[in-house]
Design an enzyme around this catalytic site. Sequence first.
Site, mmCIF file in Angstrom:
data_model
loop_
_atom_site.group_PDB
_atom_site.id
_atom_site.type_symbol
_atom_site.label_atom_id
_atom_site.label_comp_id
_atom_site.label_asym_id
_atom_site.label_seq_id
_atom_site.Cartn_x
_atom_site.Cartn_y
_atom_site.Cartn_z
ATOM 1 C CB SER A 11 -0.904 0.000 1.243
ATOM 2 O OG SER A 11 -0.101 0.026 2.411
ATOM 3 C CB SER A 128 17.190 -7.615 5.332
ATOM 4 O OG SER A 128 17.907 -7.363 6.499
HETATM 5 N N1 LIG Z 1 12.409 3.161 4.248
HETATM 6 C C1 LIG Z 1 13.617 2.745 4.527
HETATM 7 O O1 LIG Z 1 14.565 3.529 4.722
HETATM 8 C C2 LIG Z 1 13.912 1.263 4.582
HETATM 9 C C3 LIG Z 1 15.263 0.865 4.539
HETATM 10 C C4 LIG Z 1 15.573 -0.488 4.592
HETATM 11 C C5 LIG Z 1 14.566 -1.413 4.689
HETATM 12 N N2 LIG Z 1 13.255 -1.010 4.749
HETATM 13 C C6 LIG Z 1 12.243 -2.059 4.874
HETATM 14 O O2 LIG Z 1 11.396 -2.032 3.749
HETATM 15 C C7 LIG Z 1 10.117 -2.521 4.110
HETATM 16 C C8 LIG Z 1 9.049 -1.545 3.627
HETATM 17 O O3 LIG Z 1 9.255 -0.304 4.264
HETATM 18 P P1 LIG Z 1 8.817 1.094 3.636
HETATM 19 O O4 LIG Z 1 9.908 2.037 3.935
HETATM 20 O O5 LIG Z 1 8.359 0.922 2.262
HETATM 21 O O6 LIG Z 1 7.602 1.464 4.636
HETATM 22 P P2 LIG Z 1 6.119 1.985 4.418
HETATM 23 O O7 LIG Z 1 6.044 2.915 3.263
HETATM 24 O O8 LIG Z 1 5.647 2.460 5.747
HETATM 25 O O9 LIG Z 1 5.329 0.638 4.010
HETATM 26 C C9 LIG Z 1 5.166 -0.395 4.922
HETATM 27 C C10 LIG Z 1 4.176 -1.404 4.384
HETATM 28 O O10 LIG Z 1 4.084 -2.468 5.347
HETATM 29 C C11 LIG Z 1 2.717 -2.760 5.562
HETATM 30 N N3 LIG Z 1 2.489 -3.285 6.914
HETATM 31 C C12 LIG Z 1 2.822 -2.746 8.102
HETATM 32 N N4 LIG Z 1 2.416 -3.532 9.114
HETATM 33 C C13 LIG Z 1 1.811 -4.609 8.535
HETATM 34 C C14 LIG Z 1 1.178 -5.786 9.037
HETATM 35 N N5 LIG Z 1 1.058 -6.039 10.361
HETATM 36 N N6 LIG Z 1 0.688 -6.684 8.158
HETATM 37 C C15 LIG Z 1 0.773 -6.461 6.822
HETATM 38 N N7 LIG Z 1 1.332 -5.361 6.290
HETATM 39 C C16 LIG Z 1 1.847 -4.454 7.140
HETATM 40 C C17 LIG Z 1 1.982 -1.447 5.323
HETATM 41 O O11 LIG Z 1 0.672 -1.754 4.884
HETATM 42 P P3 LIG Z 1 -0.694 -1.322 5.601
HETATM 43 O O12 LIG Z 1 -0.348 -0.370 6.709
HETATM 44 O O13 LIG Z 1 -1.493 -0.696 4.498
HETATM 45 O O14 LIG Z 1 -1.266 -2.603 6.058
HETATM 46 C C18 LIG Z 1 2.789 -0.832 4.187
HETATM 47 O O15 LIG Z 1 2.280 -1.238 2.942
HETATM 48 C C19 LIG Z 1 10.124 -2.743 5.617
HETATM 49 O O16 LIG Z 1 10.364 -4.100 5.898
HETATM 50 C C20 LIG Z 1 11.311 -1.903 6.060
HETATM 51 O O17 LIG Z 1 11.889 -2.371 7.240
HETATM 52 C C21 LIG Z 1 12.911 0.300 4.680
#
Ligand SMILES: NC(=O)c1ccc[n+]([C@@H]2O[C@H](COP(=O)([O-])OP(=O)(O)OC[C@H]3O[C@@H](n4cnc5c(N)ncnc54)[C@H](OP(=O)(O)O)[C@@H]3O)[C@@H](O)[C@H]2O)c1
Length: 265
Positions: A11, A128
Amino acid sequence: MSQTILVTGASSGIGQATARLLAERGFTVFGTARKPDSAKPQGFTMLALDVRSDDSVHACVEQVVAQAGRLDVLVNNAGYTVTGAAEETSVEEAKAQFETNFFGSVRMVNAVLPSMRARGAGKIINISSLAGNTAIPYSAFYSASKFALEGYSESLWHELRPFGISVILVEPGFVNTPIGEASPVAARPLAAYDATRNRMLAAFGHALERGIPPEQVARRVLQIIEQRAPGLRYRVGAQATWLPRVRNVVPWKVYAAGVRKTFAV
Ligand SMILES: NC(=O)c1ccc[n+]([C@@H]2O[C@H](COP(=O)([O-])OP(=O)(O)OC[C@H]3O[C@@H](n4cnc5c(N)ncnc54)[C@H](OP(=O)(O)O)[C@@H]3O)[C@@H](O)[C@H]2O)c1
């Protein structure tokens, strides 16, 4: 026949960019959200999923198999980060962090493995983080959840190799997504940490704003899916690529000073 791919947490952010790119490239893509009806249509099928629930995970994987007949690739992306000093974070908050970031991925893997093993093929891509190599101060349980995902995925890599199933870790540095807005700060603040925590949160927010675009992570996931025999680890972005190398060669105190500077702690 095009491959069927399931991307959790589509999302927003990395998951949305990945599901969108894969759908544009002609794959059969299912994305997930906890409230799929409120997510904007993005060119892929959106399913309901809360990775904290066994029932929700099974219902989601069953829907994919019922609609597409098979599942070739799982992208375990759903996640959030709880910030605050480790001492400020309750055990309940820490467990909740693991329920989504770590056990959520484990649940998904367990749900897809029977059909992947039966076919003797499949890819499991776990999103990760650089935080799974270098822990972020004031994000101890987020970092711990990603270190756990790293260890789990390494074990799984060995175990699934004989079945023709690849396990892949994708490790981005900072990515410009709304993850900071979606993520809670520990609910039990202690005055002793106030000044440092506030500086860290500001530095964290700026680092995310300056992060790589989520589309860069999506392109790396696409490359992995297109590879016949991918490796275990893929780092995305300059920072995530060179920092683990630097860590291996400089003394810890020097490396740690750089980490503290980055997060203003
Ligand atoms: N942003 C960064 O700097 C970064 C860096 C390295 C790794 N990551 C990793 O990349 C991944 C995505 O992060 P993002 O930065 O894209 O964050 P984001 O924009 O906040 O997206 C997070 C997604 O996870 C979903 N989510 C959260 N809790 C959930 C649950 N209990 N069940 C199912 N879905 C759930 C949310 O969907 P809904 O809330 O709509 O359900 C949303 O679609 C994460 O694992 C994060 O640790 C991020």
